[in-house]
Design an enzyme around this catalytic site. Structure first.
Site, PDB file in Angstrom:
ATOM      1  N   LYS A 248       0.850  -1.194   0.000  1.00  0.00           N
ATOM      2  CA  LYS A 248       0.000   0.000   0.000  1.00  0.00           C
ATOM      3  C   LYS A 248       0.882   1.240   0.000  1.00  0.00           C
ATOM      4  O   LYS A 248       1.717   1.420   0.886  1.00  0.00           O
ATOM      5  CB  LYS A 248      -0.904   0.016   1.236  1.00  0.00           C
ATOM      6  CG  LYS A 248      -1.727   1.308   1.393  1.00  0.00           C
ATOM      7  CD  LYS A 248      -2.499   1.333   2.713  1.00  0.00           C
ATOM      8  CE  LYS A 248      -3.159   2.679   2.953  1.00  0.00           C
ATOM      9  NZ  LYS A 248      -3.850   2.757   4.264  1.00  0.00           N
ATOM     10  N   ASP A 253      -2.589  10.412   3.416  1.00  0.00           N
ATOM     11  CA  ASP A 253      -3.991  10.026   3.567  1.00  0.00           C
ATOM     12  C   ASP A 253      -4.735  11.033   4.429  1.00  0.00           C
ATOM     13  O   ASP A 253      -4.638  11.014   5.652  1.00  0.00           O
ATOM     14  CB  ASP A 253      -4.091   8.628   4.186  1.00  0.00           C
ATOM     15  CG  ASP A 253      -5.531   8.175   4.319  1.00  0.00           C
ATOM     16  OD1 ASP A 253      -6.395   8.748   3.636  1.00  0.00           O
ATOM     17  OD2 ASP A 253      -5.776   7.230   5.091  1.00  0.00           O
ATOM     18  N   LYS A 260     -10.257  12.904   7.931  1.00  0.00           N
ATOM     19  CA  LYS A 260      -9.724  12.621   9.256  1.00  0.00           C
ATOM     20  C   LYS A 260      -9.663  13.905  10.078  1.00  0.00           C
ATOM     21  O   LYS A 260      -9.509  14.993   9.523  1.00  0.00           O
ATOM     22  CB  LYS A 260      -8.297  12.066   9.152  1.00  0.00           C
ATOM     23  CG  LYS A 260      -8.146  10.718   8.478  1.00  0.00           C
ATOM     24  CD  LYS A 260      -6.671  10.337   8.410  1.00  0.00           C
ATOM     25  CE  LYS A 260      -6.449   9.043   7.659  1.00  0.00           C
ATOM     26  NZ  LYS A 260      -6.924   7.864   8.407  1.00  0.00           N
ATOM     27  N   ASP A 271       1.615   6.566   5.510  1.00  0.00           N
ATOM     28  CA  ASP A 271       0.616   5.603   5.063  1.00  0.00           C
ATOM     29  C   ASP A 271       1.095   4.836   3.835  1.00  0.00           C
ATOM     30  O   ASP A 271       0.389   3.976   3.322  1.00  0.00           O
ATOM     31  CB  ASP A 271      -0.711   6.307   4.769  1.00  0.00           C
ATOM     32  CG  ASP A 271      -1.913   5.404   4.992  1.00  0.00           C
ATOM     33  OD1 ASP A 271      -1.789   4.435   5.762  1.00  0.00           O
ATOM     34  OD2 ASP A 271      -2.971   5.660   4.393  1.00  0.00           O
ATOM     35  N   ASP A 330     -12.207   6.899   3.656  1.00  0.00           N
ATOM     36  CA  ASP A 330     -10.996   6.689   4.453  1.00  0.00           C
ATOM     37  C   ASP A 330     -10.645   5.212   4.559  1.00  0.00           C
ATOM     38  O   ASP A 330      -9.639   4.860   5.160  1.00  0.00           O
ATOM     39  CB  ASP A 330     -11.161   7.299   5.849  1.00  0.00           C
ATOM     40  CG  ASP A 330      -9.836   7.474   6.566  1.00  0.00           C
ATOM     41  OD1 ASP A 330      -8.805   7.553   5.882  1.00  0.00           O
ATOM     42  OD2 ASP A 330      -9.839   7.529   7.818  1.00  0.00           O
ATOM     43  N   GLU A 332      -9.489   3.440   2.142  1.00  0.00           N
ATOM     44  CA  GLU A 332      -8.972   3.535   0.774  1.00  0.00           C
ATOM     45  C   GLU A 332      -7.845   2.551   0.476  1.00  0.00           C
ATOM     46  O   GLU A 332      -7.607   2.190  -0.665  1.00  0.00           O
ATOM     47  CB  GLU A 332      -8.492   4.964   0.489  1.00  0.00           C
ATOM     48  CG  GLU A 332      -7.070   5.303   0.897  1.00  0.00           C
ATOM     49  CD  GLU A 332      -6.792   5.186   2.387  1.00  0.00           C
ATOM     50  OE1 GLU A 332      -5.643   4.914   2.756  1.00  0.00           O
ATOM     51  OE2 GLU A 332      -7.738   5.371   3.202  1.00  0.00           O
ATOM     52  N   ARG A 334      -7.513  -0.605   1.007  1.00  0.00           N
ATOM     53  CA  ARG A 334      -7.981  -1.857   0.409  1.00  0.00           C
ATOM     54  C   ARG A 334      -8.360  -1.669  -1.059  1.00  0.00           C
ATOM     55  O   ARG A 334      -8.306  -2.620  -1.838  1.00  0.00           O
ATOM     56  CB  ARG A 334      -9.168  -2.399   1.215  1.00  0.00           C
ATOM     57  CG  ARG A 334     -10.404  -1.528   1.199  1.00  0.00           C
ATOM     58  CD  ARG A 334     -11.333  -1.804   2.363  1.00  0.00           C
ATOM     59  NE  ARG A 334     -10.757  -1.325   3.607  1.00  0.00           N
ATOM     60  CZ  ARG A 334     -11.328  -1.488   4.811  1.00  0.00           C
ATOM     61  NH1 ARG A 334     -12.479  -2.125   4.907  1.00  0.00           N
ATOM     62  NH2 ARG A 334     -10.754  -1.022   5.900  1.00  0.00           N
TER      63      ARG A 334
END
Length: 480
Positions: A248, A253, A260, A271, A330, A332, A334
């Site tokens: 990933k 993010d 967030k 991230d 959020d 995201e 996956r």
């Protein structure tokens, strides 16, 4: 990595500090100049990780390093003892020790563990500063007798490679987002591939659209920075199997429209730690003579809010044709992994590992020091767990509970991208399971141990590079 590691027969005269191993029982080495009673008077009992600095009127500073019960010593303990030594040595530039020369631990494993412990503890991110942060350590000297010197030197060679990889993963994740976007990490991948003799392919936004990578494109909608998917391939002669690593790479993010809170964004430059670990791993394989073919996928994009951002209720179509209704932007990670996993299946990998800072739910379950692992094939998950035990990067298996799959049901798509309030780490794993077909697969959720707030053992403040050494161990021992 600025520090070097050498193996010598006797302590060199230019050493500034000398680490002397002391167990909880047995004789205390004379070179320390203190009896066991004197050590005890200073509160030093020889417990693993304990240190006592013994200043000298002339010559190097001596440091007692606790190794606990010498009969129960293992590479993990040596790694931690070496880290404690380097931290206790402070600003001393040349540190020597006989830690790798202790009988009872395989010489190769001892050399690797002491090298990793010392170098990883010495790590400092340079920072964007007029006066960059610098490692105090410039040379780590392992003193070993004739019987063990060759084995220790072999371990040092491997430990230097694995530590350098962890340095790279930490540097990438520590870099501020304005200096490390999807294009930047793709450029670094191209450079690393040229340096290490692996193949690198970079896919831009138009190519991802032609490939049908709807997860990548959906997450990227709100960003002014274009996405990049990087595929790195290492192919030895007569490979023992084909392992795929999918990382990933959400470079920053914000949460997208499911924004967030400000405090929740503070660490979100990290991230992309999964992609950083995969990239760093790929750079070691030729040097370590890995016998398996390994393909690494870096799924890189920002997740930002804007007028063009992914909306709640939108439906994305992924590379393998499955669709997902978006109920939280959020969730995201996956979405980008789904396309990478689909490509790994198409490339006929014998097994797949994805690594991601994926869920807060995993942090709630396991805390900040342990990553979660789950998968569809217990034998392969056990291989990942064995690599974790070897490298002292702790993971804990969570169940891929199939009855929870109904929590992802959607009226308008094949699934939705969240599964409700409970079991979030598991439902995220079930989402990813939709994209691996019947290929043996393991999912590593490293959201907790991606960073630490303070120096601790061989971990240094900031990004940890967690998973890098684990993946290296898995790749270099992988067989179909």
């Amino acid at each position: 990595m600025t520090a070097t590691v050498s193996v010598v027969r006797t302590t060199p005269k230019h050493a500034n500090a000398v680490g002397v191993p002391v167990g909880t029982s047995g004789a205390v080495p004379r070179s320390l100049g203190l009896s066991r009673a004197a050590l005890a008077a200073h509160g030093f009992e020889g417990k693993l990780g304990q240190v006592l600095v013994v200043p000298a009127a002339s010559g190097p500073t001596h440091i007692a390093i606790g190794i606990g019960d010498a009969g129960a010593l293992n590479p993990q303990a040596l790694r931690n003892a070496a880290a404690s030594l380097v931290r206790a040595a402070g600003k001393h530039a040349v540190v020597a020790t006989t830690l790798a020369d202790i009988e009872g631990v395989d010489a190769v494993k001892a050399g690797q563990a002491v090298t990793e412990g010392g170098l990883l503890a010495a790590y400092r991110y340079a920072g964007i500063k007029r006066e960059p942060n610098r490692n105090a350590l410039t040379e780590l000297v392992l003193v070993a007798g004739e019987k063990r010197a060759k084995g220790v030197a072999s371990g040092v060679e491997r430990g230097t490679v694995t530590s350098s990889a962890a340095y790279l993963a930490r540097d990438l994740a520590n870099t501020p987002p304005a200096y490390m976007n999807a294009r930047n990490i793709a450029d670094r991948a191209v450079q690393l591939a040229a340096e290490t003799g692996i193949t690198c392919e970079v896919f831009n936004k138009d190519q991802l659209e032609a490939m049908g990578c709807g997860g990548m494109l959906g997450v990227n909608r709100g960003s002014t920075e274009p996405p990049r998917m990087v595929r790195l391939t290492y192919t030895p002669k007569n490979p023992t199997g084909h392992l795929a690593l999918v990382g990933k790479g959400v470079m920053f993010d914000s949460g997208g429209l499911s924004l967030k809170p400000s405090d929740g964004m503070l660490g979100m430059k990290m991230d992309m730690s999964g992609a950083a670990a995969v990239l760093a791993t790929m750079g070691t394989l030729k040097a370590l003579k890995c016998k398996a073919k390994v393909t690494g996928y870096l799924m890189c994009t920002d997740n930002m809010p804007s007028g063009s951002a992914l909306k709640l209720g939108d439906v994305l179509t992924f590379r393998n044709g499955k669709t997902s209704e978006i109920q939280n932007t959020d969730a995201e990670g996956r979405l980008v992994l789904a396309d990478g996993l689909s490509l790994a299946v198409e490339d006929k990998a014998d097994a797949i590992v994805d690594i991601a800072t994926l869920t807060g739910a995993c942090m709630v379950a396991l805390g900040m020091k342990v990553a979660g692992v789950m998968g569809n094939n217990q034998a392969f998950v056990d291989k990942v767990r064995a690599a974790s035990a070897t490298t002292d990067e702790p993971i804990w298996q969570l169940p891929l509970e199939k009855s929870y799959r109904k929590l992802l049901d959607s009226n308008v798509a094949d699934m939705r991208n969240i599964g409700g309030s409970w079991g979030g780490a598991i439902t995220a794993g079930l989402f990813l399971n939709e994209f691996v077909a019947d290929v043996p697969w393991a999912h590593l959720d490293i959201a907790g141990p991606m960073s630490v707030d303070a120096d601790e053992g061989w971990l240094s403040r900031g990004a940890t590079g967690f998973g890098t050494r684990l993946l290296i161990e898995l790749a270099t021992t992988f067989k179909k």
